[in-house]
Scaffold this motif. Structure first.
Motif, PDB file in Angstrom:
ATOM      1  N   HIS A  45      44.621  53.946  51.437  1.00  0.00           N
ATOM      2  CA  HIS A  45      44.663  53.061  50.016  1.00  0.00           C
ATOM      3  C   HIS A  45      45.303  51.753  49.891  1.00  0.00           C
ATOM      4  CE1 HIS A  45      46.804  52.355  46.342  1.00  0.00           C
ATOM      5  NE2 HIS A  45      45.600  52.463  45.710  1.00  0.00           N
ATOM      6  N   ASP A  46      46.472  51.782  50.622  1.00  0.00           N
ATOM      7  CA  ASP A  46      47.260  50.596  50.697  1.00  0.00           C
ATOM      8  C   ASP A  46      46.628  49.483  51.366  1.00  0.00           C
ATOM      9  OD1 ASP A  46      48.986  51.940  49.341  1.00  0.00           O
ATOM     10  OD2 ASP A  46      50.433  52.163  51.022  1.00  0.00           O
ATOM     11  N   TYR A  47      46.031  49.914  52.542  1.00  0.00           N
ATOM     12  CA  TYR A  47      45.086  49.085  53.573  1.00  0.00           C
ATOM     13  C   TYR A  47      44.022  48.406  52.753  1.00  0.00           C
ATOM     14  CZ  TYR A  47      42.058  47.467  57.021  1.00  0.00           C
ATOM     15  OH  TYR A  47      41.121  46.679  57.785  1.00  0.00           O
ATOM     16  N   SER A  48      43.226  49.212  51.892  1.00  0.00           N
ATOM     17  CA  SER A  48      42.071  48.849  51.388  1.00  0.00           C
ATOM     18  C   SER A  48      42.772  47.718  50.249  1.00  0.00           C
ATOM     19  CB  SER A  48      41.426  49.838  50.434  1.00  0.00           C
ATOM     20  OG  SER A  48      41.192  50.783  51.238  1.00  0.00           O
ATOM     21  N   LEU A  49      43.713  47.964  49.417  1.00  0.00           N
ATOM     22  CA  LEU A  49      44.142  47.012  48.383  1.00  0.00           C
ATOM     23  C   LEU A  49      44.420  45.714  49.252  1.00  0.00           C
ATOM     24  CD1 LEU A  49      44.667  47.791  45.567  1.00  0.00           C
ATOM     25  CD2 LEU A  49      47.047  47.869  46.012  1.00  0.00           C
ATOM     26  N   ALA A  50      45.358  45.967  50.185  1.00  0.00           N
ATOM     27  CA  ALA A  50      45.751  44.688  51.027  1.00  0.00           C
ATOM     28  C   ALA A  50      44.447  43.718  51.383  1.00  0.00           C
ATOM     29  CB  ALA A  50      46.666  44.828  52.217  1.00  0.00           C
ATOM     30  N   SER A  51      43.422  44.570  51.970  1.00  0.00           N
ATOM     31  CA  SER A  51      42.246  43.735  52.176  1.00  0.00           C
ATOM     32  C   SER A  51      41.761  43.148  50.994  1.00  0.00           C
ATOM     33  CB  SER A  51      41.116  44.527  52.628  1.00  0.00           C
ATOM     34  OG  SER A  51      41.703  45.482  53.804  1.00  0.00           O
ATOM     35  N   LEU A  52      41.699  43.727  49.915  1.00  0.00           N
ATOM     36  CA  LEU A  52      40.788  43.191  48.681  1.00  0.00           C
ATOM     37  C   LEU A  52      41.872  41.905  48.123  1.00  0.00           C
ATOM     38  CD1 LEU A  52      40.230  46.445  46.506  1.00  0.00           C
ATOM     39  CD2 LEU A  52      38.517  44.619  47.257  1.00  0.00           C
ATOM     40  N   VAL A  53      43.106  41.944  48.462  1.00  0.00           N
ATOM     41  CA  VAL A  53      43.750  40.928  47.752  1.00  0.00           C
ATOM     42  C   VAL A  53      43.714  39.736  48.757  1.00  0.00           C
ATOM     43  CG1 VAL A  53      46.332  40.036  47.509  1.00  0.00           C
ATOM     44  CG2 VAL A  53      45.556  42.421  46.625  1.00  0.00           C
ATOM     45  N   LEU A  54      43.636  40.007  50.057  1.00  0.00           N
ATOM     46  CA  LEU A  54      43.111  38.932  50.919  1.00  0.00           C
ATOM     47  C   LEU A  54      41.804  38.233  50.680  1.00  0.00           C
ATOM     48  CD1 LEU A  54      44.796  38.050  54.017  1.00  0.00           C
ATOM     49  CD2 LEU A  54      42.796  39.294  54.805  1.00  0.00           C
ATOM     50  N   ILE A  55      41.030  39.079  50.371  1.00  0.00           N
ATOM     51  CA  ILE A  55      39.484  38.794  50.115  1.00  0.00           C
ATOM     52  C   ILE A  55      39.478  37.809  48.916  1.00  0.00           C
ATOM     53  CG2 ILE A  55      37.130  39.271  49.657  1.00  0.00           C
ATOM     54  CD1 ILE A  55      37.647  41.511  51.614  1.00  0.00           C
ATOM     55  N   LEU A  56      40.166  38.224  48.010  1.00  0.00           N
ATOM     56  CA  LEU A  56      40.042  37.680  46.681  1.00  0.00           C
ATOM     57  C   LEU A  56      40.946  36.145  46.787  1.00  0.00           C
ATOM     58  CD1 LEU A  56      39.276  38.179  43.701  1.00  0.00           C
ATOM     59  CD2 LEU A  56      41.717  38.520  43.317  1.00  0.00           C
ATOM     60  N   THR A  57      42.198  36.222  47.558  1.00  0.00           N
ATOM     61  CA  THR A  57      42.782  35.017  47.740  1.00  0.00           C
ATOM     62  C   THR A  57      41.958  33.895  48.426  1.00  0.00           C
ATOM     63  OG1 THR A  57      44.555  36.414  47.954  1.00  0.00           O
ATOM     64  CG2 THR A  57      45.114  34.198  48.352  1.00  0.00           C
ATOM     65  N   ALA A  58      41.300  34.562  49.611  1.00  0.00           N
ATOM     66  CA  ALA A  58      40.554  33.549  50.321  1.00  0.00           C
ATOM     67  C   ALA A  58      39.421  32.888  49.537  1.00  0.00           C
ATOM     68  CB  ALA A  58      40.112  34.125  51.591  1.00  0.00           C
ATOM     69  N   VAL A  59      38.822  33.750  49.058  1.00  0.00           N
ATOM     70  CA  VAL A  59      37.531  33.188  48.166  1.00  0.00           C
ATOM     71  C   VAL A  59      37.862  32.371  46.808  1.00  0.00           C
ATOM     72  CG1 VAL A  59      35.451  33.863  46.609  1.00  0.00           C
ATOM     73  CG2 VAL A  59      35.961  35.327  48.585  1.00  0.00           C
ATOM     74  N   MET A  60      38.997  32.750  46.173  1.00  0.00           N
ATOM     75  CA  MET A  60      39.440  31.997  45.146  1.00  0.00           C
ATOM     76  C   MET A  60      39.764  30.585  45.738  1.00  0.00           C
ATOM     77  SD  MET A  60      38.607  33.603  42.595  1.00  0.00           S
ATOM     78  CE  MET A  60      39.378  33.047  41.013  1.00  0.00           C
ATOM     79  N   SER A  61      40.488  30.569  46.787  1.00  0.00           N
ATOM     80  CA  SER A  61      41.207  29.197  47.143  1.00  0.00           C
ATOM     81  C   SER A  61      40.278  28.231  47.886  1.00  0.00           C
ATOM     82  CB  SER A  61      42.294  29.309  48.256  1.00  0.00           C
ATOM     83  OG  SER A  61      41.721  30.272  49.216  1.00  0.00           O
ATOM     84  N   MET A  62      39.112  28.816  48.452  1.00  0.00           N
ATOM     85  CA  MET A  62      37.826  28.226  48.917  1.00  0.00           C
ATOM     86  C   MET A  62      37.164  27.730  47.804  1.00  0.00           C
ATOM     87  SD  MET A  62      36.729  30.324  52.267  1.00  0.00           S
ATOM     88  CE  MET A  62      35.211  30.407  52.167  1.00  0.00           C
ATOM     89  N   ALA A  63      36.893  28.280  46.803  1.00  0.00           N
ATOM     90  CA  ALA A  63      36.220  27.907  45.626  1.00  0.00           C
ATOM     91  C   ALA A  63      36.920  26.757  44.843  1.00  0.00           C
ATOM     92  CB  ALA A  63      36.288  28.910  44.467  1.00  0.00           C
ATOM     93  N   TYR A  64      38.168  27.063  44.869  1.00  0.00           N
ATOM     94  CA  TYR A  64      39.140  25.824  44.331  1.00  0.00           C
ATOM     95  C   TYR A  64      38.956  24.483  45.145  1.00  0.00           C
ATOM     96  CZ  TYR A  64      43.040  23.400  42.709  1.00  0.00           C
ATOM     97  OH  TYR A  64      44.093  22.346  42.224  1.00  0.00           O
ATOM     98  N   ILE A  65      39.198  24.827  46.507  1.00  0.00           N
ATOM     99  CA  ILE A  65      38.995  23.437  47.516  1.00  0.00           C
ATOM    100  C   ILE A  65      37.706  22.933  47.194  1.00  0.00           C
ATOM    101  CG2 ILE A  65      39.002  22.797  49.746  1.00  0.00           C
ATOM    102  CD1 ILE A  65      41.149  25.221  50.252  1.00  0.00           C
ATOM    103  N   MET A  66      36.765  23.535  47.372  1.00  0.00           N
ATOM    104  CA  MET A  66      35.022  22.952  47.184  1.00  0.00           C
ATOM    105  C   MET A  66      35.083  22.110  45.972  1.00  0.00           C
ATOM    106  SD  MET A  66      32.752  25.688  48.885  1.00  0.00           S
ATOM    107  CE  MET A  66      32.495  25.795  50.762  1.00  0.00           C
ATOM    108  N   LYS A  67      35.517  22.727  44.719  1.00  0.00           N
ATOM    109  CA  LYS A  67      35.556  22.205  43.545  1.00  0.00           C
ATOM    110  C   LYS A  67      36.274  20.864  43.383  1.00  0.00           C
ATOM    111  CE  LYS A  67      34.256  22.669  38.903  1.00  0.00           C
ATOM    112  NZ  LYS A  67      33.492  21.403  38.798  1.00  0.00           N
ATOM    113  N   LYS A  68      37.530  20.870  44.057  1.00  0.00           N
ATOM    114  CA  LYS A  68      38.269  19.727  44.266  1.00  0.00           C
ATOM    115  C   LYS A  68      37.626  18.668  45.009  1.00  0.00           C
ATOM    116  CE  LYS A  68      42.037  19.639  41.431  1.00  0.00           C
ATOM    117  NZ  LYS A  68      41.995  19.093  40.101  1.00  0.00           N
TER     118      LYS A  68
END
Ligand SMILES: [Cu+2]
Length: 221
Positions: A24-47
């Motif tokens: 459970h902890d590993y899955s949660l960590a993976s989810l947070v990692l993916i969310l952070t990566a996708v959100m920051s990529m979206a932000y960079i592409m927009k900027k």
């Protein structure tokens, strides 16, 4: 105010339970990692518009965004299946008990003890004594030996119920006409509570589960 540990899963008392908590902890960590990566990529592409142009037709990018999701999915899927088969392993336990769900109580039968047959009702909230848990106490609790492989066979006679013990990381649907099997192995003696976890009717909230784990000597006497 709840202690910090209340925000996490309950402490488990089985070996596979610990693995489930880690997963459970590993899955949660993976989810947070993916969310952070996708959100920051979206932000960079927009900027910065030129980033999207710079990677147009890039084979390396295609390879990476195929390889990493596959890797992440495999790393989630393999332990998940492994844990599932570990919990539902149908090997014969040292003891076998049958759990039957009713509207709205549980009954227990011991296959190894011919005359063992017991009905377990909730103790009403106006009848509990100090020290007992409201809505969780039952009149006859199931007593099992700890540090022993116990095979539980779960079924129902009316509607679908679910036999659940959070601290043993156990949740098995009680389906009429079907016998579901799951193994219990508690490495600690103790008193564990659970509740029916399948909406089963008017008194769904009032069919608690109470299992006590004792040592073999106490169990046999
Ligand atoms: Cu139920």
């Amino acid at each position: 105010m709840y202690p910090y540990s209340f925000m996490q899963l309950t402490d488990s008392n089985t070996f596979f339970g610990n693995e489930i908590v880690l997963f459970h902890d590993y899955s949660l960590a993976s989810l947070v990692l993916i969310l952070t990566a996708v959100m920051s990529m979206a932000y960079i592409m927009k900027k910065k518009k030129y980033v999207t142009l710079a990677y147009q037709g890039s084979n390396m990018l295609e390879f990476l965004w195929t390889f990493f999701p596959v890797f992440i999915l495999m790393s989630l899927g393999v332990p998940s299946l492994f844990l599932m088969y570990m919990m539902e392993g149908s090997f014969k336990g040292d003891l076998t008990f049958k759990v039957v769900g009713h509207q709205w109580y549980w009954s227990y039968e011991g296959g190894d003890f011919n005359d063992f047959n017991m009905i377990s009702y909730q103790v009403g909230q106006y009848k509990i004594t100090p020290g007992q848990f409201r809505l969780l106490e039952v009149d006859n609790s199931l007593v099992l030996p700890y540090s022993t492989n116990v095979r539980m066979m779960i079924t129902s006679v009316d509607v679908i119920h679910s036999w659940t013990l959070p601290s043993l990381k156990m949740k098995v649907d009680a389906v009429p006409g079907r016998l579901n099997t799951m193994n219990i192995f508690s490495f600690k003696p103790g008193s564990f509570y659970g509740q029916c976890s399948e909406i089963c009717g008017l008194y769904h909230s009032f069919m608690p589960i109470h299992v006590e784990f004792v040592n073999w000597e106490t169990f046999l006497n």
